[in-house]
Write an enzyme that holds these catalytic residues in place. Sequence first.
Site, PDB file in Angstrom:
ATOM      1  N   TYR A   9      -6.214  -1.311   3.977  1.00 21.63           N
ATOM      2  CA  TYR A   9      -5.088   0.126   3.392  1.00 21.63           C
ATOM      3  C   TYR A   9      -4.497   0.082   2.541  1.00 21.63           C
ATOM      4  O   TYR A   9      -4.129  -0.914   2.238  1.00 21.63           O
ATOM      5  CB  TYR A   9      -4.449   0.825   4.434  1.00 21.63           C
ATOM      6  CG  TYR A   9      -3.348   1.764   4.314  1.00 21.63           C
ATOM      7  CD1 TYR A   9      -4.319   2.690   4.610  1.00 21.63           C
ATOM      8  CD2 TYR A   9      -2.394   1.528   4.444  1.00 21.63           C
ATOM      9  CE1 TYR A   9      -3.473   4.218   4.167  1.00 21.63           C
ATOM     10  CE2 TYR A   9      -1.538   2.432   4.436  1.00 21.63           C
ATOM     11  CZ  TYR A   9      -2.432   3.753   3.743  1.00 21.63           C
ATOM     12  OH  TYR A   9      -1.803   5.164   3.936  1.00 21.63           O
ATOM     13  N   ASP A  26      -2.687   1.391  13.544  1.00 19.61           N
ATOM     14  CA  ASP A  26      -2.764   0.714  12.600  1.00 19.61           C
ATOM     15  C   ASP A  26      -1.816   0.147  12.280  1.00 19.61           C
ATOM     16  O   ASP A  26      -1.874  -0.823  11.848  1.00 19.61           O
ATOM     17  CB  ASP A  26      -3.211   2.003  11.699  1.00 19.61           C
ATOM     18  CG  ASP A  26      -4.191   3.222  11.193  1.00 19.61           C
ATOM     19  OD1 ASP A  26      -5.320   2.790  11.772  1.00 19.61           O
ATOM     20  OD2 ASP A  26      -3.348   3.926  11.560  1.00 19.61           O
TER      21      ASP A  26
END
Lengths: 235, 235, 235, 235
Positions: free
Chosen positions: A227, A133
């Site tokens: 995100y 990520d």
Amino acid sequence: MTTFAPDVEQTIVAVRADVARLHGELVRYGLVVWTGGNVSGRVPGADLFVIKPSGVSYDDLAPENMILCDLDGVVVPGTPGSDRSPSSDTAAHAYVYRHMPEVGGVVHTHSTYAVAWAARGEEIPCVITAMADEFGGPIPVGPFAIIGDDSIGRGIVQTLHGHRSRAVLMQNHGPFTIGTDAKDAVKAAVMVEDVARTVHHAREAGPLVPIPQEAIDSLFHRYQNVYGQSADTRR
Amino acid sequence: MTTFAPDVEQTIVAVRADVARLHGELVRYGLVVWTGGNVSGRVPGADLFVIKPSGVSYDDLAPENMILCDLDGVVVPGTPGSDRSPSSDTAAHAYVYRHMPEVGGVVHTHSTYAVAWAARGEEIPCVITAMADEFGGPIPVGPFAIIGDDSIGRGIVQTLHGHRSRAVLMQNHGPFTIGTDAKDAVKAAVMVEDVARTVHHAREAGPLVPIPQEAIDSLFHRYQNVYGQSADTRR
Amino acid sequence: MTTFAPDVEQTIVAVRADVARLHGELVRYGLVVWTGGNVSGRVPGADLFVIKPSGVSYDDLAPENMILCDLDGVVVPGTPGSDRSPSSDTAAHAYVYRHMPEVGGVVHTHSTYAVAWAARGEEIPCVITAMADEFGGPIPVGPFAIIGDDSIGRGIVQTLHGHRSRAVLMQNHGPFTIGTDAKDAVKAAVMVEDVARTVHHAREAGPLVPIPQEAIDSLFHRYQNVYGQSADTRR
Amino acid sequence: MTTFAPDVEQTIVAVRADVARLHGELVRYGLVVWTGGNVSGRVPGADLFVIKPSGVSYDDLAPENMILCDLDGVVVPGTPGSDRSPSSDTAAHAYVYRHMPEVGGVVHTHSTYAVAWAARGEEIPCVITAMADEFGGPIPVGPFAIIGDDSIGRGIVQTLHGHRSRAVLMQNHGPFTIGTDAKDAVKAAVMVEDVARTVHHAREAGPLVPIPQEAIDSLFHRYQNVYGQSADTRR
């Protein structure tokens, strides 16, 4: 005494406050001891950045003793804090700001596990999804370089230019991280120690399961674009 | 704006307060850094649960910015916090609530030692009595799955359905825990890191002594039925 | 309601305060998580001791919810806290008080490194001077025993009777420590984790240098007789 | 009651305050547990030093219960704190002050990783630049010696005399550090644990990259002469 246009002055005040406050995050996450470590932030819209003074306790950091420098790392005379020396890593920060215009913040620490990988000159493999990520792959190692010329800054830029990772482990030295602003670079410093520690312990106890490259790519792409709250991506 | 019957509204308020406060326990026990990790709690008597917003600092969590979702993980419009995105793990929490009606709380962290076992895809063997008490045997590993569909939720449910353990280590990712309510799931998250760390260090230094299965069974049975104050079992 | 002579009552009040406060030291030194761990203290001059209630948060411990027990581990009815269950380890504490009249305090934790040695059933060798000072030699391992009868208490007493060490690592379980009073037993719990951690790391990295037995004897003798302020030996 | 000239008295008051406060840094950086560890500071211009009392909690340290000693380690009668015993390591501190006139502060701890190297009798190799900065090379090991005569003090002085390092790992015992004053010695105690921990973890995971000697020399020279604010070198 150096003066600036009111809007630049206002921006400088805001960056001073951010940079002073963000040093507290290095303490909170145990990334620094004594006076080690430093955060800097670029002043958007000006060829300036704000950095920590050298050798000053984390208890004594306040906006008005942060130091304003130009992009050659020279202290701007007649500004708050300009009677003190800036961090001994100022030249490296300045080099990054000169050569990576997209970078708005730089952080350096001697955090334990990141330095441990650096002392072996070994990159951190990407075996956990949080690392995919955040960094999109392994954390790379930069060259051995010592203070005194541009070699640390050059090593950071050469390693991170075009790399997904916002963190580099300078060999035998420690991590430098970059970000869109000082907060983003501090987040990268927190995360690089977190993954350095986790992967260290994971590997000590047996073989690691690799993550397929396409899963790494997918996680990195999603995290950079989806995100977090929309106005505050990646924080 | 969505409205609820007064008793449901009151329950939602209580769950919001619990979920907000319980995030502090993740910080206290060092299970999370930056904005990572999330706690959710089912609203008893309604097809709803409360979860953390995405990418928000632990310093800024309050009951009114927790987010109310239905069991498909869709934010209930016109409720406090509904202008923000819920945790990026919301779909996994929702899947668990839909398929495990006995579950009242779900927690996810990237705690160091639990992730280390997950990065090797290795279950934690049950060699300490506290682990027999709490989990009744080894902590199992769930499949590799990435965000984007139901595969994380499905992996959690398939692994934990009918298992004594309230914790699963999702491979290359990290622990998810379940409980009768949010507090119980947080306790499981605290305990899984505790046993992950202890058994990691124990095994690094030499062979472990197994616990006989009948002793594990006896400890698990006693703890689930006798331990703690009578009105507040297992807390 | 049970009543006591005024001087006994006053002593009970003092022991309640000590035992409640000393649980805070377990938290301070990171020896416990959630509701795990317990401290007890004998009431001098009476066949009584004070112990923590079962499954109650460390945030909620106060003198008035500590529980007063007789030396069979039975809660004294009609005393503050007597509506709650005492720690699930109460029978083990009681056994120690019945069989070791010189013991005034007992502590049990699941502290990480002490449990790691216990999970291997391995005693901690005495290779650092602080350990010779405090424990006079290795920290012994006690037998595997589970809750339900006197076997834990018996294992503690059989291992520590006549031994210099105030700490025993119960196999697959964790450390129990004893002391002249509750504070002394808490100190032993703090020190046993400290030496368990230090010797763990020391040995992971290579062979340990033994300390000659006569040096261990000399250090132990001096520390028990000379160290500290004269009225407060060994604290 | 002993009295001093007003300027000496004023200096003593300042050193008492420094030494009391600096013990808090040992706690902050996790170098000590319970009552272990001690800091002392020389009184400039007098044959005196100030040290911690023996066996007293870190919560109870205040300037007025620090203890004033002469350079033989004898408590100066009739001064604040003189009714208590000084640290059991006072003789070692006194020996250092008598034989190293340039030393203004001495610190002793049992910090975990430094003791781990000491338990193997192994020096810490200089493989990170922060260690080259601060210590100019490896951290040496001193001889095994126990309390009771001058052998600890002699071992410290023999090891550190003419050495770049301000820290020595006394075998099977732990680190002693020296400095220009008490604060400088505390900084060395903080840094020795930091490098002991980092190099421990680094080496556990694979071979270390050595730093060329000329780079070590260059870093040490720069740090001793340039780093920090000009009036406060090396802090």
